[in-house]
Design a protein around this motif. Structure first.
Motif, PDB file in Angstrom:
ATOM      1  N   UNK A 183      62.722  54.185  56.444  1.00 51.74           N
ATOM      2  CA  UNK A 183      62.482  53.283  57.452  1.00 51.74           C
ATOM      3  C   UNK A 183      61.172  52.932  57.798  1.00 51.74           C
ATOM      4  N   UNK A 184      60.168  53.850  57.306  1.00 46.94           N
ATOM      5  CA  UNK A 184      58.892  53.596  57.643  1.00 46.94           C
ATOM      6  C   UNK A 184      58.198  52.412  56.669  1.00 46.94           C
ATOM      7  N   UNK A 185      58.782  52.461  55.395  1.00 45.65           N
ATOM      8  CA  UNK A 185      58.058  51.620  54.329  1.00 45.65           C
ATOM      9  C   UNK A 185      59.374  50.944  53.731  1.00 45.65           C
ATOM     10  N   UNK A 186      59.064  49.436  53.729  1.00 47.79           N
ATOM     11  CA  UNK A 186      60.211  48.512  53.197  1.00 47.79           C
ATOM     12  C   UNK A 186      60.511  48.561  51.850  1.00 47.79           C
ATOM     13  N   UNK A 187      59.329  49.199  50.892  1.00 50.24           N
ATOM     14  CA  UNK A 187      59.747  49.196  49.552  1.00 50.24           C
ATOM     15  C   UNK A 187      60.051  50.618  48.998  1.00 50.24           C
ATOM     16  N   UNK A 188      59.966  51.435  50.102  1.00 51.00           N
ATOM     17  CA  UNK A 188      60.327  52.942  49.542  1.00 51.00           C
ATOM     18  C   UNK A 188      61.576  53.169  48.552  1.00 51.00           C
ATOM     19  N   UNK A 189      61.392  53.821  47.551  1.00 48.99           N
ATOM     20  CA  UNK A 189      62.443  53.822  46.754  1.00 48.99           C
ATOM     21  C   UNK A 189      62.648  52.974  45.663  1.00 48.99           C
ATOM     22  N   UNK A 190      62.064  51.735  45.733  1.00 47.62           N
ATOM     23  CA  UNK A 190      62.151  50.455  45.005  1.00 47.62           C
ATOM     24  C   UNK A 190      61.172  50.514  43.568  1.00 47.62           C
ATOM     25  N   UNK A 191      61.654  49.997  42.738  1.00 52.58           N
ATOM     26  CA  UNK A 191      60.883  50.219  41.324  1.00 52.58           C
ATOM     27  C   UNK A 191      60.466  48.821  41.303  1.00 52.58           C
ATOM     28  N   UNK A 192      59.256  48.368  40.954  1.00 51.52           N
ATOM     29  CA  UNK A 192      58.912  47.241  40.824  1.00 51.52           C
ATOM     30  C   UNK A 192      57.914  46.924  39.872  1.00 51.52           C
ATOM     31  N   UNK A 193      58.187  45.811  39.172  1.00 55.07           N
ATOM     32  CA  UNK A 193      57.151  45.306  37.781  1.00 55.07           C
ATOM     33  C   UNK A 193      56.609  44.150  38.293  1.00 55.07           C
ATOM     34  N   UNK A 194      55.251  44.117  37.922  1.00 47.45           N
ATOM     35  CA  UNK A 194      54.430  43.076  38.145  1.00 47.45           C
ATOM     36  C   UNK A 194      53.409  42.854  36.727  1.00 47.45           C
ATOM     37  N   UNK A 195      53.410  41.720  36.467  1.00 50.33           N
ATOM     38  CA  UNK A 195      52.520  41.504  35.452  1.00 50.33           C
ATOM     39  C   UNK A 195      51.411  40.622  35.959  1.00 50.33           C
ATOM     40  N   UNK A 196      50.146  40.631  35.305  1.00 47.23           N
ATOM     41  CA  UNK A 196      48.744  40.090  35.963  1.00 47.23           C
ATOM     42  C   UNK A 196      48.023  39.667  34.670  1.00 47.23           C
ATOM     43  N   UNK A 197      47.159  38.960  34.853  1.00 44.67           N
ATOM     44  CA  UNK A 197      46.060  38.606  34.104  1.00 44.67           C
ATOM     45  C   UNK A 197      46.411  37.660  32.767  1.00 44.67           C
ATOM     46  N   UNK A 198      45.414  37.265  32.130  1.00 45.23           N
ATOM     47  CA  UNK A 198      45.645  36.473  30.987  1.00 45.23           C
ATOM     48  C   UNK A 198      46.517  37.083  29.832  1.00 45.23           C
ATOM     49  N   UNK A 199      46.659  36.595  28.686  1.00 40.95           N
ATOM     50  CA  UNK A 199      46.804  37.133  27.441  1.00 40.95           C
ATOM     51  C   UNK A 199      45.775  36.467  26.240  1.00 40.95           C
ATOM     52  N   UNK A 200      45.569  37.244  25.435  1.00 43.63           N
ATOM     53  CA  UNK A 200      44.584  36.630  24.572  1.00 43.63           C
ATOM     54  C   UNK A 200      45.234  36.510  23.166  1.00 43.63           C
ATOM     55  N   UNK A 201      45.238  35.552  22.458  1.00 44.48           N
ATOM     56  CA  UNK A 201      45.800  35.366  21.035  1.00 44.48           C
ATOM     57  C   UNK A 201      44.989  35.080  20.079  1.00 44.48           C
ATOM     58  N   UNK A 202      45.096  36.092  19.078  1.00 46.40           N
ATOM     59  CA  UNK A 202      43.901  36.183  18.231  1.00 46.40           C
ATOM     60  C   UNK A 202      43.964  35.033  17.117  1.00 46.40           C
ATOM     61  N   UNK A 203      42.626  34.495  17.011  1.00 47.43           N
ATOM     62  CA  UNK A 203      42.423  33.748  15.807  1.00 47.43           C
ATOM     63  C   UNK A 203      42.053  34.314  14.636  1.00 47.43           C
ATOM     64  N   UNK A 204      41.095  35.274  14.883  1.00 46.99           N
ATOM     65  CA  UNK A 204      40.342  35.980  13.698  1.00 46.99           C
ATOM     66  C   UNK A 204      39.826  37.206  14.557  1.00 46.99           C
ATOM     67  N   UNK A 205      39.285  38.120  13.648  1.00 47.71           N
ATOM     68  CA  UNK A 205      38.833  39.590  14.416  1.00 47.71           C
ATOM     69  C   UNK A 205      38.010  39.313  15.563  1.00 47.71           C
ATOM     70  N   UNK A 206      37.300  38.062  15.790  1.00 45.81           N
ATOM     71  CA  UNK A 206      36.346  37.936  16.864  1.00 45.81           C
ATOM     72  C   UNK A 206      36.565  36.900  17.885  1.00 45.81           C
ATOM     73  N   UNK A 207      37.604  36.002  17.632  1.00 39.28           N
ATOM     74  CA  UNK A 207      37.905  35.002  18.437  1.00 39.28           C
ATOM     75  C   UNK A 207      39.371  34.997  18.806  1.00 39.28           C
ATOM     76  N   UNK A 208      39.811  34.213  19.883  1.00 36.67           N
ATOM     77  CA  UNK A 208      40.857  34.245  20.703  1.00 36.67           C
ATOM     78  C   UNK A 208      41.192  32.951  21.234  1.00 36.67           C
ATOM     79  N   UNK A 209      42.494  32.573  21.435  1.00 36.38           N
ATOM     80  CA  UNK A 209      42.985  31.504  22.412  1.00 36.38           C
ATOM     81  C   UNK A 209      43.382  32.291  23.720  1.00 36.38           C
ATOM     82  N   UNK A 210      42.652  31.852  24.842  1.00 36.18           N
ATOM     83  CA  UNK A 210      42.915  32.550  26.224  1.00 36.18           C
ATOM     84  C   UNK A 210      43.028  31.454  27.448  1.00 36.18           C
ATOM     85  N   UNK A 211      42.846  32.134  28.767  1.00 33.36           N
ATOM     86  CA  UNK A 211      42.880  31.204  29.733  1.00 33.36           C
ATOM     87  C   UNK A 211      41.788  31.972  30.820  1.00 33.36           C
ATOM     88  N   UNK A 212      41.636  31.324  31.893  1.00 28.16           N
ATOM     89  CA  UNK A 212      40.851  31.842  32.956  1.00 28.16           C
ATOM     90  C   UNK A 212      41.284  32.905  33.812  1.00 28.16           C
TER      91      UNK A 212
END
Length: 403
Positions: A183-212
């Motif tokens: 009753x006191x917490x609206x999400x009590x007992x709920x499992x929630x999955x959140x994704x966040x941030x960018x992904x980095x796609x490797x070009x070579x060992x030192x470079x990647x394609x990413x975003x801001x």
């Protein structure tokens, strides 16, 4: 909220087992009935006499008493409990739970349990961050009625400092109180999955394609969900942000790694909010050596990544709420509505790079929420923490019709 609750407390073999004596005292003080079950290894770290004295019940350690043949019926014990709490949960026990192994009384009870299961990992840093352990924890969180009590950060038995400490007994008690206090917490007992941030796609060992993407929006959502009583799994691309208190964080780098982590954690999630900025394309071939600057014109062939949100939409259960984000630069609303329908979302959060103060990196955002019923809610420019509240409030309104 723990008065008269029947709690089976599983104790595994790790140095943190000594903390269970304090945990039992707090449970008894809160009015709970506590039945302790120890693994054989746990008895090397703390005596059953200590825990039976504190719990006011005989501690169970084996399937039967060899002296009189009395059987400890694991099925009856599992049916007796309102909640099974495993603290400390070692890497060994987590692996057995995740894969259905059963070589002691505690695991037999676990496999027979119909009640919710809360598990509090405790191990050294290197064990906690090992990919196998991370995979097992994610797998367990994908099971229905399974809830992670996240480990703390600090000095460990090995002398290392980092994540892996058993949550303090007071923190475990507060987690359990929140769990039962619907009753006191609206999400009590709920499992929630959140994704966040960018992904980095490797070009070579030192470079990647990413975003801001900074991850700030997703982290704000995860933090608020935990504060509202949810068990939160945060799948994060590369960021410099600290893990929100009460969240289980899974670090990934590439879109492929994020796909694997999200699909693993999604099965047992009640609510999924995908705010990560996942790369749509990744290099078709990754060089194993640094590419030298030789040509005036250099081309990289790209291939599509798997659409994580679309995959989750295909697998979405009838009582699961799925939300995504759409960052657009033109035809914003049309593109967002198309994404909403194609990916089987319950609602989508739209923001535009044309809106000043919205988008990546900053501390503010300006969003419009569109849902599958055709509703449209435009919100003014706000801090990302306030936007997170608007998004979670919107999700909570949809819970009765979805979960």
């Amino acid at each position: 909220m723990l008065k008269d609750k029947k709690i089976l407390l599983g104790v595994c073999g790790g140095i943190a087992a000594y903390k269970t004596s304090f945990l039992i005292r707090l449970l008894i003080k809160e009015g709970a009935q506590v039945q302790v079950v120890m693994t054989p290894e746990a008895q090397q770290f703390i005596t059953s006499l200590t825990l039976s004295t504190l719990s006011k019940r005989p501690v169970l350690t084996a399937y039967y008493d060899p002296e009189n043949g009395e059987w400890n019926n694991h099925v009856e014990l599992a049916l007796w409990a309102d909640l099974l709490v495993i603290a400390p949960a070692t890497a060994n026990t987590l692996a057995k739970m995740a894969h259905g192994l059963c070589d002691n009384l505690l695991l037999a009870i676990y496999l027979s349990a119909k009640c919710p299961v809360c598990f509090a990992p405790a191990m050294d840093l290197d064990m906690w961050i090992h990919p196998t352990t991370k995979s097992n924890v994610a797998l367990l969180q994908g099971f229905a009625k399974h809830h992670l009590i996240p480990p703390g950060t600090g000095e460990l038995a090995s002398g290392l400092s980092g994540e892996g400490r058993l949550a303090e007994p007071e923190e475990i008690i507060q987690f359990l109180i929140r769990f039962f206090d619907d009753d006191s917490l609206p999400l009590s007992g709920k499992n929630i999955l959140v994704s966040a941030g960018p992904t980095y796609e490797a070009i070579d060992p030192v470079r990647f394609i990413g975003n801001h993407s900074s991850g700030k929006m997703g982290y704000a959502i995860a933090k608020l969900c935990a504060q509202l009583g949810a068990s939160v799994t945060l799948v994060s691309g590369p960021t410099n942000l600290p893990t929100p208190k009460g969240c289980h964080r899974i670090d990934v780098t590439s879109a492929g790694e994020m796909l694997t982590a999200c699909l693993s954690a999604a099965d047992g999630a009640d609510i999924i909010i995908m705010s990560a900025a996942v790369a749509d394309y990744t290099p078709a071939k990754v060089s194993d050596k640094k590419i030298k600057k030789t040509e005036d014109l250099f081309e990289i062939k790209l291939k599509k990544t798997t659409d994580i949100l679309a995959e989750l939409g295909k697998r979405k259960k009838s009582k699961q709420l799925l939300a995504g984000f759409a960052l657009e630069t033109d035809n914003e609303e049309d593109n967002a509505l198309s994404k909403l329908k194609r990916k089987n979302l319950d609602f989508i959060v739209l923001n535009s790079l044309r809106d000043k103060g919205a988008g990546f990196s900053g501390d503010t955002n300006k969003v419009t929420i569109l849902d599958k019923q055709g509703n449209k809610t435009e919100l003014p420019l706000k801090s990302k923490e306030d936007v997170a509240k608007d998004i979670i409030d919107y999700a909570i309104k949809l819970i009765p019709s979805t979960i």
